[in-house]
Write a protein that holds these residues in place. Structure first.
Motif, short mmCIF file in Angstrom:
data_model
loop_
_atom_site.label_atom_id
_atom_site.label_comp_id
_atom_site.label_asym_id
_atom_site.label_seq_id
_atom_site.Cartn_x
_atom_site.Cartn_y
_atom_site.Cartn_z
N LYS A 125 -6.23 9.73 -1.60
CA LYS A 125 -5.80 10.90 -0.84
C LYS A 125 -7.03 11.49 -0.16
O LYS A 125 -8.02 11.79 -0.81
CB LYS A 125 -5.16 11.92 -1.78
CG LYS A 125 -4.58 13.10 -1.09
CD LYS A 125 -3.09 12.95 -1.02
CE LYS A 125 -2.48 14.20 -0.42
NZ LYS A 125 -1.11 14.35 -0.80
N VAL B 124 -5.93 2.85 -2.89
CA VAL B 124 -5.45 3.88 -1.97
C VAL B 124 -5.97 5.21 -2.51
O VAL B 124 -6.16 5.37 -3.72
CB VAL B 124 -3.91 3.91 -1.83
CG1 VAL B 124 -3.41 2.71 -1.07
CG2 VAL B 124 -3.22 4.06 -3.15
N ASN C 188 -2.60 -5.91 -3.89
CA ASN C 188 -1.85 -5.89 -2.64
C ASN C 188 -0.91 -7.09 -2.58
O ASN C 188 -1.34 -8.24 -2.72
CB ASN C 188 -2.83 -5.92 -1.46
CG ASN C 188 -2.16 -5.61 -0.15
OD1 ASN C 188 -1.07 -6.08 0.14
ND2 ASN C 188 -2.86 -4.83 0.67
N ASN D 64 -3.95 13.06 4.39
CA ASN D 64 -3.49 11.71 4.67
C ASN D 64 -3.97 10.76 3.59
O ASN D 64 -4.64 11.17 2.64
CB ASN D 64 -3.98 11.25 6.05
CG ASN D 64 -3.34 12.05 7.17
OD1 ASN D 64 -2.13 12.25 7.17
ND2 ASN D 64 -4.15 12.52 8.11
N TYR D 65 -3.66 9.48 3.75
CA TYR D 65 -4.05 8.48 2.76
C TYR D 65 -5.03 7.49 3.36
O TYR D 65 -5.01 7.23 4.57
CB TYR D 65 -2.81 7.72 2.26
CG TYR D 65 -1.82 8.62 1.58
CD1 TYR D 65 -1.99 8.98 0.25
CD2 TYR D 65 -0.72 9.11 2.27
CE1 TYR D 65 -1.09 9.83 -0.37
CE2 TYR D 65 0.19 9.95 1.65
CZ TYR D 65 -0.01 10.32 0.33
OH TYR D 65 0.87 11.15 -0.29
N PRO E 192 0.80 -1.23 0.00
CA PRO E 192 0.00 0.00 0.00
C PRO E 192 0.84 1.29 0.00
O PRO E 192 0.49 2.26 -0.67
CB PRO E 192 -0.83 -0.12 1.27
CG PRO E 192 -0.97 -1.59 1.49
CD PRO E 192 0.34 -2.17 1.03
N GLU E 193 1.95 1.28 0.72
CA GLU E 193 2.80 2.47 0.77
C GLU E 193 3.38 2.78 -0.62
O GLU E 193 3.48 3.94 -1.03
CB GLU E 193 3.94 2.28 1.78
CG GLU E 193 3.47 2.18 3.22
CD GLU E 193 2.89 0.80 3.59
OE1 GLU E 193 3.09 -0.18 2.85
OE2 GLU E 193 2.20 0.73 4.63
N ASP E 194 3.76 1.72 -1.34
CA ASP E 194 4.28 1.90 -2.70
C ASP E 194 3.19 2.42 -3.64
O ASP E 194 3.45 3.22 -4.53
CB ASP E 194 4.85 0.58 -3.24
CG ASP E 194 6.03 0.07 -2.42
OD1 ASP E 194 6.76 0.90 -1.86
OD2 ASP E 194 6.20 -1.17 -2.34
N CYS F 295 0.76 4.36 -2.75
CA CYS F 295 0.60 5.79 -2.45
C CYS F 295 1.65 6.62 -3.20
O CYS F 295 1.34 7.67 -3.75
CB CYS F 295 0.71 6.04 -0.95
SG CYS F 295 -0.69 5.42 -0.01
N VAL F 296 2.87 6.13 -3.21
CA VAL F 296 3.94 6.82 -3.92
C VAL F 296 3.62 6.88 -5.42
O VAL F 296 3.75 7.92 -6.06
CB VAL F 296 5.31 6.14 -3.67
CG1 VAL F 296 6.38 6.71 -4.58
CG2 VAL F 296 5.70 6.26 -2.22
N LEU G 234 -7.02 3.52 2.62
CA LEU G 234 -6.91 2.25 1.92
C LEU G 234 -8.28 1.60 1.91
O LEU G 234 -8.92 1.47 2.96
CB LEU G 234 -5.90 1.33 2.63
CG LEU G 234 -5.78 -0.11 2.11
CD1 LEU G 234 -5.20 -0.11 0.70
CD2 LEU G 234 -4.93 -0.93 3.05
#
Length: 177
Positions: A164, A162, A153, A169-170, A134-136, A138-139, A172
């Protein structure tokens, strides 16, 4: 309609309660008497007044969230947003001939001449989804400049989204299988 009002970081005064009930009672012309309306009033750290309204209807949820410096202005804004959503939703009910369980028959049968056109999908895309965390995602979403990003995932192998949030914040979204 049965309206349930709760407060977060805020005591619900009789004035606030009556203002919410008065504004949302305008929606009674759309819903059956047993429809449940959940209202949450809150104050954020920045001293903004926030109101969230959730109305579960058969198979869907009608939801509006607004924020301003004055709770009474926020109440007005939310009521306007819900009415606009209902007009669009009525078009969908009519065009797809769905069961309109929570809505009054007069609302469904009302004239639709002054309303917006039916929702139309004007573009479609297909793309491969490689597994990522998930972090990737967001990037990747930020790199593309989008407000949301669909991905597979890497931990669960499910399709997730994901997005904004308004607060920067983000979020999921995961499917509940």
């Amino acid at each position: 309609m049965r309206i349930t009002i709760s407060g977060k970081n805020l005591d619900i005064t009789e004035g606030l309660r009556s203002a919410v009930e008065e504004k949302l009672s305008r929606l009674e012309k759309y819903f059956t008497p047993d429809t449940i309306v959940n209202v949450t009033l809150s104050v954020t750290k920045k001293r903004h007044q926030k109101m969230e309204v959730t109305i579960p209807v058969k198979g869907h949820i009608i939801r509006a969230e607004q924020e301003s410096d004055d709770m009474y202005v926020t109440i007005d804004l939310v009521e306007e947003v819900i009415e606009a959503q209902l007009k669009k939703y009525r078009q969908k009910l009519i065009s797809q001939q769905q069961d309109a369980g929570s809505f009054k028959q007069e609302f469904i049968e009302a004239e639709t001449a002054d309303e917006e056109e039916e929702v139309q999908i004007i573009r479609s895309k297909k793309f491969g989804m490689k597994p990522m965390f998930p972090e990737d995602a967001c990037v990747q979403m930020e790199l593309l400049g989008h407000a949301f990003y669909v991905f597979r995932n890497a931990e669960t192998d499910d399709v997730n989204v994901v997005y904004k949030r308004k607060d920067g914040n983000y979020g999921l979204i995961e499917a509940d299988n």
